[in-house]
Design a protein around this motif. Structure first.
Motif, PDB file in Angstrom:
ATOM      1  N   LEU A 147      -2.531  -4.322   0.575  1.00  0.00           N
ATOM      2  CA  LEU A 147      -3.467  -3.660   1.494  1.00  0.00           C
ATOM      3  C   LEU A 147      -4.487  -2.837   0.727  1.00  0.00           C
ATOM      4  O   LEU A 147      -5.681  -2.833   1.045  1.00  0.00           O
ATOM      5  N   TRP A 148      -4.035  -2.149  -0.295  1.00  0.00           N
ATOM      6  CA  TRP A 148      -4.938  -1.318  -1.102  1.00  0.00           C
ATOM      7  C   TRP A 148      -5.848  -2.187  -1.969  1.00  0.00           C
ATOM      8  O   TRP A 148      -6.958  -1.774  -2.313  1.00  0.00           O
ATOM      9  N   GLN A 149      -5.383  -3.370  -2.308  1.00  0.00           N
ATOM     10  CA  GLN A 149      -6.235  -4.296  -3.059  1.00  0.00           C
ATOM     11  C   GLN A 149      -7.365  -4.821  -2.179  1.00  0.00           C
ATOM     12  O   GLN A 149      -8.479  -5.078  -2.662  1.00  0.00           O
ATOM     13  N   GLU A 150      -7.112  -4.950  -0.883  1.00  0.00           N
ATOM     14  CA  GLU A 150      -8.162  -5.384   0.045  1.00  0.00           C
ATOM     15  C   GLU A 150      -9.331  -4.411   0.070  1.00  0.00           C
ATOM     16  O   GLU A 150     -10.488  -4.813   0.174  1.00  0.00           O
ATOM     17  N   THR A 151      -9.042  -3.125   0.005  1.00  0.00           N
ATOM     18  CA  THR A 151     -10.102  -2.112   0.073  1.00  0.00           C
ATOM     19  C   THR A 151     -10.633  -1.724  -1.303  1.00  0.00           C
ATOM     20  O   THR A 151     -11.611  -0.981  -1.402  1.00  0.00           O
ATOM     21  N   GLY A 152      -9.981  -2.199  -2.366  1.00  0.00           N
ATOM     22  CA  GLY A 152     -10.424  -1.872  -3.712  1.00  0.00           C
ATOM     23  C   GLY A 152      -9.852  -0.569  -4.248  1.00  0.00           C
ATOM     24  O   GLY A 152     -10.124  -0.196  -5.397  1.00  0.00           O
ATOM     25  N   ARG A 153      -9.051   0.114  -3.435  1.00  0.00           N
ATOM     26  CA  ARG A 153      -8.552   1.416  -3.896  1.00  0.00           C
ATOM     27  C   ARG A 153      -7.369   1.294  -4.861  1.00  0.00           C
ATOM     28  O   ARG A 153      -7.047   2.252  -5.565  1.00  0.00           O
ATOM     29  N   TRP A 154      -6.721   0.134  -4.896  1.00  0.00           N
ATOM     30  CA  TRP A 154      -5.628  -0.068  -5.843  1.00  0.00           C
ATOM     31  C   TRP A 154      -6.160   0.069  -7.279  1.00  0.00           C
ATOM     32  O   TRP A 154      -5.519   0.675  -8.135  1.00  0.00           O
ATOM     33  N   GLU A 158      -5.239   2.354   4.816  1.00  0.00           N
ATOM     34  CA  GLU A 158      -5.020   0.905   4.767  1.00  0.00           C
ATOM     35  C   GLU A 158      -3.953   0.457   5.760  1.00  0.00           C
ATOM     36  O   GLU A 158      -4.116  -0.549   6.468  1.00  0.00           O
ATOM     37  N   VAL A 159      -2.858   1.205   5.824  1.00  0.00           N
ATOM     38  CA  VAL A 159      -1.752   0.799   6.699  1.00  0.00           C
ATOM     39  C   VAL A 159      -2.153   0.882   8.163  1.00  0.00           C
ATOM     40  O   VAL A 159      -1.877  -0.029   8.955  1.00  0.00           O
ATOM     41  N   VAL A 160      -2.832   1.970   8.545  1.00  0.00           N
ATOM     42  CA  VAL A 160      -3.202   2.105   9.950  1.00  0.00           C
ATOM     43  C   VAL A 160      -4.290   1.094  10.325  1.00  0.00           C
ATOM     44  O   VAL A 160      -4.327   0.605  11.466  1.00  0.00           O
ATOM     45  N   THR A 161      -5.155   0.750   9.383  1.00  0.00           N
ATOM     46  CA  THR A 161      -6.170  -0.273   9.653  1.00  0.00           C
ATOM     47  C   THR A 161      -5.526  -1.639   9.827  1.00  0.00           C
ATOM     48  O   THR A 161      -5.919  -2.430  10.696  1.00  0.00           O
ATOM     49  N   ASP A 162      -4.511  -1.916   9.014  1.00  0.00           N
ATOM     50  CA  ASP A 162      -3.762  -3.171   9.169  1.00  0.00           C
ATOM     51  C   ASP A 162      -3.071  -3.211  10.526  1.00  0.00           C
ATOM     52  O   ASP A 162      -3.064  -4.252  11.204  1.00  0.00           O
ATOM     53  N   ARG A 191     -16.049   1.597   6.693  1.00  0.00           N
ATOM     54  CA  ARG A 191     -15.654   1.467   5.276  1.00  0.00           C
ATOM     55  C   ARG A 191     -14.364   0.644   5.127  1.00  0.00           C
ATOM     56  O   ARG A 191     -14.252  -0.235   4.291  1.00  0.00           O
ATOM     57  N   TYR A 192     -13.372   0.923   5.956  1.00  0.00           N
ATOM     58  CA  TYR A 192     -12.081   0.226   5.847  1.00  0.00           C
ATOM     59  C   TYR A 192     -12.005  -0.979   6.778  1.00  0.00           C
ATOM     60  O   TYR A 192     -11.421  -2.003   6.426  1.00  0.00           O
ATOM     61  N   SER A 193     -12.574  -0.867   7.951  1.00  0.00           N
ATOM     62  CA  SER A 193     -12.473  -1.979   8.909  1.00  0.00           C
ATOM     63  C   SER A 193     -13.213  -3.218   8.415  1.00  0.00           C
ATOM     64  O   SER A 193     -12.737  -4.351   8.591  1.00  0.00           O
TER      65      SER A 193
END
Length: 580
Positions: free
Chosen positions: A79-86, A112-116, A422-424
C-alpha cells in the motif's frame, strides 16, 4: 475508589535522563515507567488520564458525525509502495518482514490503509461524505527519542480521515473537524492556538496545527495579539520590512574585511547597522545527469533563512548546502565572503522580500577577505527572483494588516490537513458520480496526539510541588485524606460515608486509606495533581468540621461536615464550567 485498591507509585526523585518538566513529573507521580528508549509503560494513573482524554475526543468526534473503526498496527508495504511513501519515508518508518519474507511496517499513520478501505467499500456518490476515525497505537522510529512521551517512539494517536465528492465538500468536512478540535481542547481546559502550518510529509493543499502554549514548547508560533492570525514559524508569512526600494546614494566599493566571515562582525568592523548587510547562502541540487544546479539565497544580515520555505522554491525540493568545490566553482571564494555580484550565470539568485527592497547594502565580494559596500540592484547586479524565504521575527508587520506579530512557544498536539486527491489518485480510490463517471475521492486527514496531550498539559500546568491538571484530565477530581484512618472509628466512618456520597453524586473521588503521615500524603496528591482535597481528622470532627483545599489555593477552608458534600460538588462543577 480507595488508595489501597489502586496502585500509587510516587517517587521523590526524577530519573537522571529526564530533561523536561513533564517527563520528570510523570515518572515521579507514578504515571509512566520507561521500558526502552522512547517506549513507556503507562501505570494505572497514567492510563486513567489517557482514558479521560479519549472519552472527550470520542464524544466530540461522534458529535461531529465521524465514525469510529480500528485499523491494524501492522500494514503491508504494497500500500505504501502505491503512494511512493515506502521509498520516501526515511528510517523513522519501522520496516519488518514476516516469515515469508514479505515486507510490512508498523504504522506511523494510516492514510494508505484507510484509502484502501474506502476504495473497496465506497462505490457511489450516495455514500459520501464519510469520516472514519480511530484511536490507535503508532510507532515512529525517532533517531533520538527524548522529552519522555513528548517525543517518544510508541504513542497513541487519534487519526481521522474524511472522504468527499469534491473540494467544496472537503472544505465543509475540514471546518467541521476544525470546530470539533476547538471544542476538544477547550473541554480539556488547555490554553491553545490554532496556527497555519506546513503540510510536511503527509502532503495536501492546506493545514493547521493546534498548539498547547508552553514556554518549553519545541515550536515557535508567530501570532498577532490584535487578531486571530497565527502560524507556525515554518509557515508564517514574512512581509518586506521596506515599503519600497530607495535610490542608490553611493558607489559600489570593495573594502578589506580580513578574518570577518559573518554579517555581525562585518557590521561591527565597518561601523554600520547589521540591517545594512546581506547574508548569502549557496545551495546545490543534484541532477540525474551533469553538475548540480546552484541557488544563492539572500536574507538580511539580522534575519535567518527559513529552510521549509526555501525547499518550496521551484527546483529546490531536494537541495543541500553546496560543498567547498561547488562554492569555489561558482564564486571563487570561501564561505563567508560570498555575494550575488558577479556570480556565475548558472547560479539562480533568490532574494527575500526585504533584501529585494534594500539599497546601498553590504555583501560578500566573492573574494577572500573582502566585502562590497554600496551595492544596488539593477546598477550592480540583475534583479533577483523575489520570494518570502526568511523566518518571521518579533515586531514584523502582521500579514493580516492588524498590527505586529509576537512569538511564543507551543507544543503541537493536533493537526488537520486538506489532503485533496494526493492519496486517492495514487491508489485509484474513486466513486461513481451522478453521471456514472468515476471521480477521485477528495480527502482530509485529522490527527490528535493522545498521549502527547498528557505531557503538554503538564508542561503548561505545574508548580514546584507537582502537576496542576485541568479537572477534565485529572486522574481523580477529589482526594479524601484521613488523619488516622485505622486509629479513629469516627474518622473512618466519616471518610467512608463521604467517599460513598461523592461517588454516588458522580464525583471521581479517591480515599487515601494507606495510613501515611499527613505530610507525605499531602505531598503525594499535590505531586499527582488532584484538583481538590478534603482532610478529615478527630480534631476537626470535634467541631463537626473538615478541611477543604483546592490544588492551587493558598489557604485551606474549614467547612461544616454537613455542608462538605455540597461544597465539593459545587467546586468540581464550577471547575468544569470554567473550561466548558
Amino acid at each position: 475508589m480507595k488508595a489501597s485498591q489502586s496502585f500509587l507509585a510516587t517517587l521523590k526523585e526524577a530519573p537522571s535522563d529526564a530533561e523536561v518538566v513533564s517527563h520528570k513529573l510523570m515518572v515521579r507521580a507514578g504515571l509512566i515507567r520507561k521500558l526502552s528508549a522512547g517506549v513507556y509503560n503507562y501505570l494505572p494513573l497514567g492510563l486513567k488520564v489517557i482514558r479521560k482524554v479519549e472519552n472527550i475526543i470520542r464524544e466530540e468526534m461522534n458529535r461531529a458525525g465521524a465514525i469510529e473503526l480500528l485499523m491494524p498496527m501492522i500494514q503491508p508495504a504494497e500500500l505504501w509502495q502505491e503512494t511512493g511513501r515506502w521509498e520516501k519515508m526515511g528510517p523513522e518508518l519501522l520496516r519488518i518482514k514476516d516469515r515469508h519474507d514479505r515486507d510490512f511496517l508498523i504504522q506511523p499513520t494510516s492514510e494508505e490503509v484507510v484509502t484502501d478501505l474506502a476504495r473497496n467499500e465506497i462505490k457511489s456518490y450516495k455514500q459520501l461524505p464519510v469520516n472514519f476515525y480511530q484511536i490507535q497505537t503508532k510507532f515512529r522510529d525517532e533517531r533520538r527519542p527524548r522529552f519522555g512521551i513528548m517525543r517518544g517512539r510508541e504513542f497513541s494517536m487519534k487519526d481521522a480521515y474524511s472522504f468527499d465528492r469534491d473540494t467544496e465538500g472537503l472544505k465543509k468536512s475540514y471546518q467541521i473537524m476544525f470546530d470539533a478540535y476547538t471544542r476538544i481542547f477547550k473541554r480539556m481546559g488547555l490554553k491553545f492556538r490554532a496556527v497555519t502550518a506546513d503540510n510536511g510529509a503527509i502532503g495536501g493543499s492546506g493545514s493547521q496545527e493546534f498548539h498547547v502554549i508552553a514556554d518549553t514548547g519545541e515550536d515557535a508560533i508567530v501570532y498577532c495579539p490584535n487578531s486571530d492570525y497565527a502560524a507556525n514559524l515554518e509557515a508564517a508569512e514574512s512581509l518586506s520590512l521596506l515599503a519600497s526600494r530607495a535610490d542608490a546614494s553611493s558607489a559600489m566599493s570593495k573594502v578589506p574585511t580580513p578574518d570577518t566571515t559573518n554579517c555581525a562582525d562585518v557590521a561591527t568592523l565597518l561601523n554600520i547597522p547589521l540591517e545594512k548587510t546581506v547574508k548569502s547562502l549557496l545551495f546545490a541540487v543534484d541532477q540525474e545527469v551533469g553538475t548540480p544546479r546552484l541557488f544563492m539565497l539572500l536574507v538580511r544580515g539580522d534575519h535567518e533563512l527559513n529552510e521549509v520555505k526555501a525547499s518550496k522554491i521551484p527546483g529546490m525540493a531536494e537541495s543541500r548546502f553546496a560543498n567547498e568545490v561547488e562554492i569555489k566553482q561558482a564564486c571563487n571564494a570561501p564561505a563567508g565572503y560570498l555575494g550575488p555580484v558577479g556570480v556565475s550565470a548558472d547560479v539562480t539568485v533568490v532574494a527575500d522580500r526585504t533584501v529585494a527592497n534594500m539599497s546601498d547594502f553590504v555583501c560578500g565580494a566573492n573574494d577572500a577577505g573582502n566585502h562590497l559596500t554600496g551595492v544596488n540592484w539593477v546598477r550592480d547586479l540583475p534583479e533577483p527572483l523575489v520570494l518570502d524565504i526568511r523566518n518571521a521575527v518579533i515586531g514584523d508587520p502582521s500579514p493580516d494588516g492588524k498590527g505586529v506579530v509576537d512569538i511564543c512557544r507551543g507544543i503541537e498536539v493536533g493537526h488537520v490537513f486538506q489532503l485533496g486527491t494526493r492519496y486517492s489518485e495514487a491508489m485509484g480510490c474513486t466513486y461513481l458520480d451522478q453521471q456514472g463517471k468515476a471521480q477521485p475521492m477528495v480527502m482530509g486527514c485529522y490527527g490528535i496526539g493522545v498521549t502527547r496531550l498528557l505531557g503538554a498539559a503538564i508542561e503548561q500546568g505545574h508548580d514546584e510541588r507537582g502537576i496542576i491538571w485541568p479537572i477534565s484530565m485529572a486522574p481523580f477530581e477529589v482526594v479524601i485524606c484521613p488523619m488516622g484512618y485505622e486509629k479513629s472509628e469516627l474518622v473512618k466512618v466519616t471518610c467512608d460515608q463521604l467517599h460513598d456520597d461523592l461517588l454516588a453524586a458522580g464525583i471521581d473521588v479517591i480515599l487515601d486509606d494507606r495510613n501515611e503521615r499527613p505530610g507525605a500524603m499531602f505531598a503525594d496528591w499535590e505531586l499527582i495533581g488532584t484538583p481538590f482535597r478534603v482532610v478529615v481528622g478527630d480534631r476537626g470532627l470535634a467541631d463537626s468540621q473538615v478541611e477543604f483545599k483546592g490544588r492551587v489555593d493558598g489557604e485551606s477552608q474549614n467547612i461544616p461536615l454537613d455542608q462538605i458534600k455540597e461544597k465539593v460538588i459545587a467546586a468540581v462543577q464550577a471547575a468544569k464550567q470554567s473550561i466548558a
